[in-house]
Scaffold this motif. Structure first.
Motif, PDB file in Angstrom:
ATOM      1  N   VAL A  36       1.253  -1.217  -0.026  1.00 44.41           N
ATOM      2  CA  VAL A  36       0.167   0.335   0.052  1.00 44.41           C
ATOM      3  C   VAL A  36       1.037   0.639   0.306  1.00 44.41           C
ATOM      4  CG1 VAL A  36      -1.849   1.366   1.290  1.00 44.41           C
ATOM      5  CG2 VAL A  36      -2.044  -1.221   0.702  1.00 44.41           C
ATOM      6  N   ASN A  37       2.090   1.153   0.606  1.00 41.80           N
ATOM      7  CA  ASN A  37       2.594   2.454   0.493  1.00 41.80           C
ATOM      8  C   ASN A  37       3.455   3.078  -0.484  1.00 41.80           C
ATOM      9  OD1 ASN A  37       2.415   2.495   3.377  1.00 41.80           O
ATOM     10  ND2 ASN A  37       4.134   1.732   4.407  1.00 41.80           N
ATOM     11  N   SER A  38       3.790   1.384  -1.560  1.00 45.82           N
ATOM     12  CA  SER A  38       4.153   2.416  -2.171  1.00 45.82           C
ATOM     13  C   SER A  38       3.446   2.392  -4.183  1.00 45.82           C
ATOM     14  CB  SER A  38       4.835   0.598  -3.382  1.00 45.82           C
ATOM     15  OG  SER A  38       6.408   0.345  -2.743  1.00 45.82           O
ATOM     16  N   VAL A  39       2.362   1.395  -3.456  1.00 46.01           N
ATOM     17  CA  VAL A  39       1.153   2.636  -4.199  1.00 46.01           C
ATOM     18  C   VAL A  39       0.813   4.281  -4.400  1.00 46.01           C
ATOM     19  CG1 VAL A  39      -1.191   1.641  -5.414  1.00 46.01           C
ATOM     20  CG2 VAL A  39      -0.105   0.089  -4.687  1.00 46.01           C
ATOM     21  N   ASN A  40       0.419   4.575  -2.846  1.00 42.80           N
ATOM     22  CA  ASN A  40       0.883   5.339  -2.351  1.00 42.80           C
ATOM     23  C   ASN A  40       1.556   6.764  -2.707  1.00 42.80           C
ATOM     24  OD1 ASN A  40      -2.064   5.722  -0.752  1.00 42.80           O
ATOM     25  ND2 ASN A  40      -0.798   5.024   0.493  1.00 42.80           N
ATOM     26  N   ASP A  41       2.817   6.234  -2.869  1.00 39.31           N
ATOM     27  CA  ASP A  41       3.690   6.696  -3.029  1.00 39.31           C
ATOM     28  C   ASP A  41       3.981   7.733  -4.811  1.00 39.31           C
ATOM     29  OD1 ASP A  41       6.489   8.361  -2.869  1.00 39.31           O
ATOM     30  OD2 ASP A  41       7.468   6.510  -3.899  1.00 39.31           O
ATOM     31  N   TYR A  43       1.352   6.941  -7.210  1.00 36.51           N
ATOM     32  CA  TYR A  43      -0.070   8.094  -7.016  1.00 36.51           C
ATOM     33  C   TYR A  43       0.504   9.331  -6.841  1.00 36.51           C
ATOM     34  CZ  TYR A  43      -3.904   3.897  -7.989  1.00 36.51           C
ATOM     35  OH  TYR A  43      -4.788   2.921  -8.000  1.00 36.51           O
ATOM     36  N   ARG A  44       0.926   9.639  -5.483  1.00 35.12           N
ATOM     37  CA  ARG A  44       1.406  10.385  -5.747  1.00 35.12           C
ATOM     38  C   ARG A  44       2.763  11.322  -6.497  1.00 35.12           C
ATOM     39  NH1 ARG A  44       6.363  13.330  -3.877  1.00 35.12           N
ATOM     40  NH2 ARG A  44       6.568  11.124  -3.067  1.00 35.12           N
ATOM     41  N   LYS A  45       3.075  10.753  -6.986  1.00 37.49           N
ATOM     42  CA  LYS A  45       3.897  11.189  -8.112  1.00 37.49           C
ATOM     43  C   LYS A  45       3.337  11.287  -9.257  1.00 37.49           C
ATOM     44  CE  LYS A  45       8.354   8.696  -6.269  1.00 37.49           C
ATOM     45  NZ  LYS A  45       9.017   7.906  -6.667  1.00 37.49           N
ATOM     46  N   ILE A  46       2.308  10.389 -10.303  1.00 38.27           N
ATOM     47  CA  ILE A  46       1.385  10.249 -10.380  1.00 38.27           C
ATOM     48  C   ILE A  46       0.908  11.635 -11.050  1.00 38.27           C
ATOM     49  CG2 ILE A  46      -0.247   9.429 -11.977  1.00 38.27           C
ATOM     50  CD1 ILE A  46       0.337   6.822 -11.246  1.00 38.27           C
ATOM     51  N   ARG A  47      -0.068  12.117  -9.412  1.00 35.63           N
ATOM     52  CA  ARG A  47      -0.746  13.329  -9.096  1.00 35.63           C
ATOM     53  C   ARG A  47       0.430  14.704  -9.790  1.00 35.63           C
ATOM     54  NH1 ARG A  47      -3.064  10.364  -4.982  1.00 35.63           N
ATOM     55  NH2 ARG A  47      -5.181   9.718  -5.773  1.00 35.63           N
ATOM     56  N   GLY A  93      -7.943  10.036   4.775  1.00 31.92           N
ATOM     57  CA  GLY A  93      -6.575  10.490   4.945  1.00 31.92           C
ATOM     58  C   GLY A  93      -5.874  11.750   3.109  1.00 31.92           C
ATOM     59  N   VAL A  94      -6.974  12.171   3.111  1.00 35.46           N
ATOM     60  CA  VAL A  94      -6.516  12.665   2.060  1.00 35.46           C
ATOM     61  C   VAL A  94      -6.501  14.485   2.801  1.00 35.46           C
ATOM     62  CG1 VAL A  94      -7.314  13.663  -0.096  1.00 35.46           C
ATOM     63  CG2 VAL A  94      -7.266  11.046  -0.048  1.00 35.46           C
ATOM     64  N   ARG A  95      -5.594  14.761   2.661  1.00 31.25           N
ATOM     65  CA  ARG A  95      -5.549  15.911   3.348  1.00 31.25           C
ATOM     66  C   ARG A  95      -4.719  16.986   1.775  1.00 31.25           C
ATOM     67  NH1 ARG A  95      -3.535  12.767   6.730  1.00 31.25           N
ATOM     68  NH2 ARG A  95      -4.897  12.212   8.957  1.00 31.25           N
ATOM     69  N   GLU A  96      -5.065  18.407   2.565  1.00 32.73           N
ATOM     70  CA  GLU A  96      -3.465  19.055   1.161  1.00 32.73           C
ATOM     71  C   GLU A  96      -2.542  19.783   2.509  1.00 32.73           C
ATOM     72  OE1 GLU A  96      -6.316  23.193  -0.198  1.00 32.73           O
ATOM     73  OE2 GLU A  96      -8.444  21.752   0.262  1.00 32.73           O
ATOM     74  N   ALA A 141       7.604  13.507 -22.368  1.00 30.83           N
ATOM     75  CA  ALA A 141       7.695  14.650 -21.128  1.00 30.83           C
ATOM     76  C   ALA A 141       8.568  13.786 -20.197  1.00 30.83           C
ATOM     77  CB  ALA A 141       6.078  15.343 -20.283  1.00 30.83           C
ATOM     78  N   GLY A 142       8.787  12.960 -20.986  1.00 33.72           N
ATOM     79  CA  GLY A 142       9.834  11.938 -19.261  1.00 33.72           C
ATOM     80  C   GLY A 142       9.083  11.019 -18.865  1.00 33.72           C
ATOM     81  N   PRO A 143      10.007  10.067 -17.858  1.00 34.55           N
ATOM     82  CA  PRO A 143       9.160   9.253 -16.932  1.00 34.55           C
ATOM     83  C   PRO A 143       8.481   9.716 -15.864  1.00 34.55           C
ATOM     84  CG  PRO A 143      11.754   9.023 -16.577  1.00 34.55           C
ATOM     85  CD  PRO A 143      11.463  10.063 -18.049  1.00 34.55           C
ATOM     86  N   ILE A 144       7.615   9.082 -15.761  1.00 33.26           N
ATOM     87  CA  ILE A 144       7.068   9.742 -13.904  1.00 33.26           C
ATOM     88  C   ILE A 144       7.919   9.757 -12.562  1.00 33.26           C
ATOM     89  CG2 ILE A 144       5.599   9.298 -12.236  1.00 33.26           C
ATOM     90  CD1 ILE A 144       3.285   8.324 -14.545  1.00 33.26           C
ATOM     91  N   GLY A 145       8.177  10.282 -12.086  1.00 31.99           N
ATOM     92  CA  GLY A 145       8.890  10.428 -11.083  1.00 31.99           C
ATOM     93  C   GLY A 145      10.211  11.169 -11.439  1.00 31.99           C
TER      94      GLY A 145
END
Length: 199
Positions: A36-41, A43-47, A93-96, A141-145
């Motif tokens: 779950v932590n890897s997916v959250n990370d 998802y954050r990078k994707i956004r 847990g979604v926060r600004e 635009a190159g790779p995500i991350g």
């Protein structure tokens, strides 16, 4: 190479497919075998990546909607804010982050048109279209991350992707048979966008 994470492109595409379907990190972890932590990370990078690339946009200039009353806004904004809030209602847990752009709102704005497409013609092909949009940006635009590059090429791709959505509505959406709506969409197809400044 579609990402800067230490997973295969195949698994990353599975994460991207889950992302466009708006699966939670827990659901995506179960489907991909990642934590779950890897997916959250991811998802954050994707956004962040697609916000920086200009595909995910925020008409509040990066701020969040919390300080705005939807009843003070035009119909589009009111509908979008309700769509956004309904999306986040099930996401604990979604926060600004103070001082940071509201990436979730920008993501909701990107999803909003596709939600209308799904309402008009529910189909898995809509999710394929969403994945194809994200991959089209990654290709130029190159790779995500990493920070997206090639702003001029990104701008052209984004304009083409917007045109594709408009054409879909014109050709496939019964709800857009109204002549005034169709005229507005047709006018949007002929808008000339300025070239962006270099990053």
């Amino acid at each position: 190479m579609q990402h800067a994470a230490k997973i295969s492109d195949y698994r990353f595409r599975k994460v991207l497919a889950c992302f466009v379907r708006d699966h939670t990190a827990t659901e995506t972890a179960r489907m991909t075998g990642l934590s779950v932590n890897s997916v959250n990370d991811l998802y954050r990078k994707i956004r962040i990546y697609f916000y920086d690339a200009g595909l995910f946009m925020n008409f509040y200039g990066g701020a969040g909607p919390a300080r705005y009353d939807p009843d003070d806004h035009k119909d589009f904004e009111r509908t979008l804010l309700r769509f956004h809030r309904n999306r986040l209602r099930s996401r604990r847990g979604v926060r600004e982050t103070p001082g940071a752009p509201n990436y979730h709102l920008a993501e909701s704005w990107w999803r909003f048109d596709f939600a209308m497409i799904l309402r008009e013609r529910p189909s898995d092909s809509v999710y394929d279209m969403m994945v194809a949009q994200l991959l089209a940006i990654i290709r130029v635009a190159g790779p995500i991350g990493r920070h997206p590059k090639n702003p001029a090429a990104r701008s052209r791709v984004i304009a083409r992707l917007v045109d594709q959505k408009i054409l879909w509505f014109l050709r496939n959406a019964p709800g857009f048979a109204n002549p005034e709506l169709r005229a507005g969409l047709d006018e949007a197809l002929h808008v000339e966008l300025p070239e962006p400044d270099a990053d």
